[in-house]
Design an enzyme around this catalytic site. Sequence first.
Site, PDB file in Angstrom:
ATOM      1  N   GLY A 277       0.843  -1.195   0.000  1.00  0.00           N
ATOM      2  CA  GLY A 277       0.000   0.000   0.000  1.00  0.00           C
ATOM      3  C   GLY A 277       0.877   1.243   0.000  1.00  0.00           C
ATOM      4  NE  ARG A 314       2.163   8.064   7.702  1.00  0.00           N
ATOM      5  CZ  ARG A 314       3.460   8.224   7.894  1.00  0.00           C
ATOM      6  NH1 ARG A 314       4.027   9.375   7.560  1.00  0.00           N
ATOM      7  NH2 ARG A 314       4.190   7.274   8.396  1.00  0.00           N
ATOM      8  CB  CYS A 346      -7.871  24.133  19.416  1.00  0.00           C
ATOM      9  SG  CYS A 346      -8.602  25.491  18.524  1.00  0.00           S
ATOM     10  CD  GLU A 347      -6.026  17.733  19.647  1.00  0.00           C
ATOM     11  OE1 GLU A 347      -5.033  17.008  19.846  1.00  0.00           O
ATOM     12  OE2 GLU A 347      -7.178  17.309  19.507  1.00  0.00           O
TER      13      GLU A 347
HETATM   14  C1  LIG Z   1      -2.149  -2.234   5.910  1.00  0.00           C
HETATM   15  C2  LIG Z   1      -2.073  -3.551   5.254  1.00  0.00           C
HETATM   16  C3  LIG Z   1      -1.304  -3.718   4.094  1.00  0.00           C
HETATM   17  C4  LIG Z   1      -0.491  -2.622   3.479  1.00  0.00           C
HETATM   18  O1  LIG Z   1       0.592  -2.235   4.243  1.00  0.00           O
HETATM   19  P1  LIG Z   1       1.626  -1.161   3.648  1.00  0.00           P
HETATM   20  O2  LIG Z   1       2.580  -0.944   4.732  1.00  0.00           O
HETATM   21  O3  LIG Z   1       0.850   0.059   3.312  1.00  0.00           O
HETATM   22  O4  LIG Z   1       2.256  -1.773   2.444  1.00  0.00           O
HETATM   23  C5  LIG Z   1      -1.333  -4.958   3.486  1.00  0.00           C
HETATM   24  N1  LIG Z   1      -2.039  -5.991   3.998  1.00  0.00           N
HETATM   25  C6  LIG Z   1      -2.777  -5.865   5.121  1.00  0.00           C
HETATM   26  C7  LIG Z   1      -3.547  -7.031   5.619  1.00  0.00           C
HETATM   27  C8  LIG Z   1      -2.816  -4.649   5.779  1.00  0.00           C
HETATM   28  O5  LIG Z   1      -3.535  -4.527   6.894  1.00  0.00           O
END
Ligand SMILES: *Cc1c(COP(=O)(O)O)cnc(C)c1O
Length: 421
Positions: A277, A314, A346-347
Amino acid sequence: MDHFLYRDGALHAEDVPVAEIAATVGTPFYVYSTATLLRHFRLFDEALDGTDHLVCYAMKAASNQAILKTLAQAGAGMDVVSIGEYLRAKAAGVPGDRIVFSGVGKTAEEIRTALQGGLRQFNVESEPEMEAISAVAQELGVVAPITVRVNPDVDARTHAKIATGKSENKFGIPISRAREVYAHAAALPGLEVIGIDVHIGSQLTELEPFELAYKKVADLTEVLRADGHDIRRLDLGGGLGIPYTRSNEAPPLPTDYGALIKRTLGHLGCEIEIEPGRLIAGNAGLLVSRVIYVKQGEGRDFLIVDAAMNDLIRPAMYDAHHDIDPVIEPAPGVEAYPYDIVGPVCETGDTFARQRPLPPLAAGDLIAVRGAGAYGAVMSSEYNTRPLVPEVMVHGDQFAVIRRRPTFDEIINRDTIPEWL
Ligand SMILES: *Cc1c(COP(=O)(O)O)cnc(C)c1O
């Protein structure tokens, strides 16, 4: 590598000046580069060349349908963790047989919708969930393909909030119990056991934890096959980290990760799935913001910008570092000046960076927060009744708003007042 570079003194997203987008859509906004998304997807796809595989983009990182469609057209599958994500992937045109359903708490309703709409497999996280999937499948007269997510008890050596592969984490079943859990699954009439799933965490900056986990998966594959299970698909999760700072040591490359997969698991003849991801979307997105005020504090100057923690959580949530650049390229030799870059919420946690050296900036100037494409827009909220910021996608010299900024009326009218008031 990304496609956000200075050209003629101005930051560009591919061939579009970032300032031009700001003038059109207003600030703050997210902007994504199509070329960067595709480049990152292809790096993974090519790293697994020669192996039967599918790269399933973990869409929780950035789930705008334009992003999903871009990746799906390039051949990506999707990893979803809720029925909302499943429906969003379907809406973006992803076929069911390329959608993997992960997540620790799938409800019967979610399971039913996914089975009716079609899916590649469920990655099952517990025995009660296994029973629920079997029951719903039986009710619908179908058989649900499943893998079981095993927790290999490996330290991913990443931020505690995003480590998922240690025995104390809520994810998967302990690998030590895998044989009995697989026997249980095989005995359930609504299930077809097809493989093993593992995902040990996010933003991993070394390959060793993957190697430890995948070796355990290789051993387990042989044990389960000897027990009579037809293990033919291995879902290896996501988690490969990205560089959030230029000065950082470079995290491992997808090619090295692919070679590791082939080395540890290639001999088993299984179809390989991976679920990246962050590495696909992270450096494919900027959060662009405008300086509202420069405020002199005691011993430090604050850049008060119009983006805030509700737009990109983040830094507040994971103490994450993001590189921040001015949209106008600093002239050579200009002296940098340390700023605290903060939003209007406001944090005190609403701080993007402390004592960050930047060229002198003034009210009205634009800044770009880098590495904001993953876990950025998707984790945003309307805290302080701040509208969700627009998302923009760039493709060469074109750009399009892919999620517009809601109006205040839309936000306010979502509330309903009870009759007694
Ligand atoms: C969050 C997640 C991913 C992706 O993780 P990345 O660090 O963004 O690559 C893949 N598989 C599962 C089951 C996840 O929960």
